[in-house]
Design a protein around this motif. Structure first.
Motif: not given
Length: 245
Positions: A52, A73-74, A81, A84-85
């Motif tokens: 991000e 993400g992170s 990351r 979540q992806c």
């Protein structure tokens, strides 16, 4: 559905911005990785997972131009990351590739994925000492990892160490009793070669490989043939110690 998550960021320690550095007149290093993967039967669902951070906007701009999906993400928690992806894109199996390997061989990727699927593994990779007795057989720069979403979720929930979060898969190979896993070795020991990019010397070597080999995609066999015909190329980065930055 199997998906390929290619992680990329600008903030590498030893060679900042390396993923956007030019390998030839047209392609950045990230372009080269994408171009190599485009030949794989297994990586059709490709997503670039970046951070991000503002500095990674340039990565998003590139993948948008190429009409490739992306996820942000992170920066430090790469395990999160990936999780979540994979969750967002509903991947049941995940192929993990890193953007500092511009010679990634699609044939190796497909072989690893096929072995993964046919044996119902939770996790598979190449040359992983923690999984089995082994010595390095592939050159640096050809690593591929494949794992199930359920294994990824297990790691995401339970991995606590910074190293386990930053490097995504250590929790897998530290817990052999939990995950069905294996590593694949090459038939020939090619460990003396390094084709990953951590330093300017590595970048120089990759640029020379791309200028000397005209066919696309470039396979590992093409690179080894070039090295054997031009052994002076190997000396460009033999003094560089590999790491993950």
């Amino acid at each position: 559905m199997i998906g390929c998550i290619l992680q990329a960021r600008m903030s590498s320690t030893r060679l900042p911005g390396k993923v956007m550095m030019k390998i030839d007149n047209e392609n950045t290093m990230l372009d080269c990785v994408i171009n190599q993967l485009k030949n794989s039967k297994q990586t059709k669902n490709l997503v670039i997972a970046t951070t991000e951070q503002k500095e990674d906007d340039v990565i998003v701009e590139l993948v948008k131009r190429r009409e490739i999906k992306y996820f942000r993400g992170s920066k430090k928690d790469v395990l999160d990351r990936y999780y979540q992806c994979a969750k967002k894109f509903d991947f049941s199996e995940i192929i993990r590739i890193t953007s500092d390997n511009p010679l990634i061989d699609y044939e190796i990727v497909d072989t690893v994925v096929e072995h993964f699927k046919s044996n119902n593994y939770d996790y598979i990779t190449i040359d992983r000492p923690q999984i089995s007795t082994f010595h390095q057989t592939y050159p640096w720069g050809y690593n591929v990892e494949v794992f199930t979403f359920s294994a990824l979720e297990n790691a995401w929930k339970n991995a606590k160490l910074t190293s386990e979060r930053e490097h995504v898969t250590p929790y897998f190979y530290k817990n052999n009793e939990i995950f069905k896993q294996t590593s694949i070795e090459n038939s020939e020991d090619l460990s003396r070669f390094s084709c990953t990019v951590n330093t300017k010397y590595d970048l120089e070597l990759i640029q020379k490989i791309y200028s000397n080999i005209k066919k696309r995609p470039i396979l590992l066999s093409d690179v080894i043939k070039l090295f054997k015909a031009n052994p002076e190329l190997i000396k460009i980065n033999t003094h560089v110690k590999d790491d993950n930055n």
